[in-house]
Design an enzyme around this catalytic site. Structure first.
Site, short mmCIF file in Angstrom:
data_model
loop_
_atom_site.label_atom_id
_atom_site.label_comp_id
_atom_site.label_asym_id
_atom_site.label_seq_id
_atom_site.Cartn_x
_atom_site.Cartn_y
_atom_site.Cartn_z
N GLU A 53 38.57 71.19 66.48
CA GLU A 53 37.95 69.94 66.93
C GLU A 53 36.53 69.77 66.40
O GLU A 53 36.09 68.66 66.13
CB GLU A 53 37.96 69.85 68.46
N PHE A 115 44.79 72.70 84.63
CA PHE A 115 44.88 73.31 83.30
C PHE A 115 44.21 72.40 82.27
O PHE A 115 44.46 71.21 82.23
CB PHE A 115 46.36 73.54 82.94
N GLN A 116 43.37 72.98 81.44
CA GLN A 116 42.61 72.26 80.41
C GLN A 116 41.79 71.11 80.98
O GLN A 116 41.66 70.06 80.37
CB GLN A 116 43.53 71.80 79.27
N LYS A 165 45.14 61.02 81.53
CA LYS A 165 46.50 60.83 81.03
C LYS A 165 47.24 59.69 81.76
O LYS A 165 47.98 58.93 81.14
CB LYS A 165 47.29 62.13 81.17
N MET A 474 18.13 81.77 55.01
CA MET A 474 16.93 81.22 55.63
C MET A 474 16.42 82.13 56.73
O MET A 474 15.22 82.31 56.90
CB MET A 474 17.21 79.81 56.17
#
Lengths: 577, 82
Positions: A53, A115-116, A165, A474
């Site tokens: 993602e 969940f999630q 959802k 760096m």
């Protein structure tokens, strides 16, 4: 309700995105986004499957920076949403318009540790311009329209739409609105005549003026207007990192980049200027250095679309909240032609005595700066250059000559390692007419390497150049200069690591991973260059290929980025080697 | 250095979920402590009024006000020293 016109919330979302003009959607599926994914095969826009993602958001970001259109990204709830945070913060601080759509657990489950489940609006609040939690399918078209408006008006930025959802599944007859009206958000602001007159007067009175042009010049499409003002009144132009491409660096009036790793001419000119015309900048600490000693002799006029940016870091004599292009088009006729011969002669002296240059440390080892020059030459200065973050980013800023807006894409404010590979892919989707070259370090390339397959799948002729110095350059440079050469945590090769890392010194490999094998495993054409004599020809072969290519260049690990003004120090503290 | 003083911010905001969190987050994320916070309805049910007291220098409070005004759901912000 007219049943013929009802559709699911998910379908309403996909239709709304098409109405908003979306051409490419980057994303990654998951349970709470499945209803939306179910509608995608019939969508009027293209879907691009990322591999993480974070990569999806950076792709949308690269697309937006390259095209000026908002980038759009779709992910699932929970970890899908939290993985977008770095990408959102990156876009937010660089004012990049994005729409990030996240699935959410059904409303009945919100707050149950389902969940999630993650509090996406809570998590993303501080790293986005705005966010929405959809409460009903009927709201979806209106919220999509508002999100696009917010992302692209005023100071651009990312907007998150979190959609439970059940709202994706519910039926709605709501249509995409023809017009967006937001009760409280009216960011458009323009300069008053008095302000324009004052700005013109300040410019006409100046003997040692400098234009300091930032990302706002690129965003507002004002590059041509900056050039005409500069030419008419003979004002030298320094850009910020984000402003590169906003003024042609081949132009004799160009001072090139200012700031920590900017050119001596740009920094000295700002230091001695009697007027700084700051256009679409935010006076970042990377440009001003020690703020109390910044531009001590200058009157400052600041034009920016964000009222909160004016006077935030540096007090200004004239602040104008307006679009840079609008201001320049009106002020132009009131500015008198000027020559500033003495001032320009002094600046030319600096340019000649202190060019940004480099010298080989070892004759058989490639200097990273030479790689930039080789890529610039092979692409004839026309490529869209996308960088990752670190030394190579600064070398890319210093050793290409930029002349076209939106041809240098970099994570300026956030300094997000891992940005380069996915952002280059997004840029290539947005600008198929131009060659895209990603310049990455070996550190950042390992952070998002998985996205390389996306370029291969879609046959994007992007060239990824991995500047491999076997260390986090760096970080290593700062440790060399400011931390007594204590290279803790910054060495990626086996040799030279501090003892407590307990590495097997008998390991056969020195450089790990093997980027050529990695690229080949992802389906790309890959080359490795070690010999300076083969640099130009290999780079040329890679950028001319119509396949996805990767070039791993083994470079001098001791090379540092110079000139450098150490953080928080004044211009006089500039070091050259 | 400017002296820290108590400032009262009066914010008129859209009466929507998340607005309070956004405003409080904007202030606390900069390390400033809210001394008093009072949120209530106005005659217009779609608009809420927030009274926020914070301790800070004039420059800091001015920056907070500008950032608050940039928020999509903020209608108006005024301030006075207490």
């Amino acid at each position: 309700m007219n049943l013929k016109e009802t559709r699911t919330g998910a379908q309403a979302l996909v239709d709304s995105l098409a109405k908003a003009g979306v051409e490419v959607l980057f994303g990654y599926p998951g349970g709470q986004a499945l209803d939306i994914f179910n509608c995608l095969p019939d969508a009027k826009f293209r879907f691009v499957l990322g591999r993480h993602e974070q990569g999806c958001v950076h792709m949308a970001d690269g697309y937006a920076r390259a095209t000026g259109k908002p980038g759009v990204c779709l992910v699932t709830s929970g970890p899908g949403a939290t993985n977008t945070v770095t990408g959102l913060a990156t876009a937010n601080i660089d004012s990049v318009p994005l729409i990030v759509i996240t699935g959410q657990v059904p409303m009945a489950l919100i707050g149950t540790d389902a969940f999630q489940e993650a509090d996406t609006t809570g998590v993303t609040r501080a790293v986005s311009k705005h966010n929405f939690l959809v409460q009903s399918a009927d709201e979806i078209p209106e919220i999509v329209a508002q999100a696009f408006y917010i992302a692209t008006h005023g100071k651009p930025g990312p907007v998150v739409i979190d959609i439970p959802k059940n709202c994706q599944q519910a039926l709605t007859a709501a249509q995409y609105p023809e017009r967006v009206s937001l009760r409280a958000y009216h960011p458009e602001s323009s300069a008053t005549t008095a302000q324009i007159n004052r700005l013109a007067k300040m410019i006409n009175a100046a003997e040692r003026p400098v234009i300091y042009a930032g990302g706002g010049v690129v965003t507002s499409g004002a590059a041509k207007d900056v050039a005409s003002l500069a030419h008419k009144a003979q004002i030298p132009v320094a850009t910020t990192l984000m402003g590169l491409g906003g003024f042609d660096e081949h132009d004799p009036l160009s001072l090139r980049m200012a700031g920590m790793h900017g050119t001596p001419a740009a920094n000295w000119a700002m230091n001695e200027a009697d007027l700084i015309v700051a256009l679409g900048v935010r006076f970042s600490d990377r440009v001003t250095g020690k703020i109390s000693q910044y531009a001590p002799e200058a009157r400052i006029a600041h034009v920016d679309c964000d009222p909160a940016s004016i006077g935030k870091n540096v007090p200004v004599e004239l602040g104008i909240v307006a679009d840079v292009k609008d201001v320049l088009t009106t002020v132009g006729s009131r500015v008198k032609a000027a020559k500033h011969e003495k001032w320009l002669a002094k600046i030319d002296g600096w340019k000649k005595s202190h060019p940004v240059t480099w010298q080989a440390i070892h004759p058989n080892v490639i200097m990273p700066q030479a790689v930039m020059e080789a890529v610039d030459k092979a692409t004839e200065g026309r490529a869209v250059v996308v960088t990752d973050v670190g030394q190579h980013q600064m070398w890319a800023a210093q050793h290409f000559r930029y002349s076209i807006p939106r041809h240098f894409l970099t994570s300026g404010g956030m300094g997000t390692m891992g940005f380069g590979i996915p952002a280059a892919i997004g840029a290539a989707f947005g600008r198929p007419d131009h060659k895209t070259v990603a310049i990455c370090g070996d550190g950042g390339a390992q952070m998002t390497f998985e996205e390389l397959v996306v370029a291969v799948e879609h046959k994007l002729p992007v060239t990824f150049v991995v500047i491999n110095n076997g260390c986090l350059g760096m970080v290593r440079q700062w440790q060399e200069l400011f931390y007594g050469k204590n290279y803790s945590g910054s060495i990626l090769t086996v040799k030279g690591r501090p003892k407590n890392e307990h590495l097997d010194q008998d390991l056969d490999y020195d450089y790990l991973p093997d980027f050529v094998k990695m690229a080949e495993a992802h389906g790309a054409e890959a080359y490795r260059v070690i010999d300076p004599a083969k640099l130009d020809s290999t780079i040329r072969k890679a950028v001319r290929s119509n396949k996805t290519t990767l070039v791993e260049v083994i470079v001098e690990p001791r090379a540092n980025v110079y000139p450098m003004i150490p953080a928080g120090r004044p211009v006089s503290a500039m070091v050259f080697k | 250095m400017q002296k820290e003083q108590l400032h009262r911010l009066n914010c008129y905001v859209e009466n929507k979920p998340g607005v309070l969190a956004r405003i409080v987050g904007l202030i606390s994320g900069r390390g400033y402590n809210i001394q008093t916070l009072n949120v209530g309805p106005t005659e217009d049910g779609t608009v809420s009024r927030m009274k926020i007291d914070i301790l800070g220098t004039g420059k800091v409070v001015e920056q907070i006000i500008l950032q608050l005004r940039n928020q999509v759901n903020v209608i108006e912000v005024t301030s006075r020293r207490k």
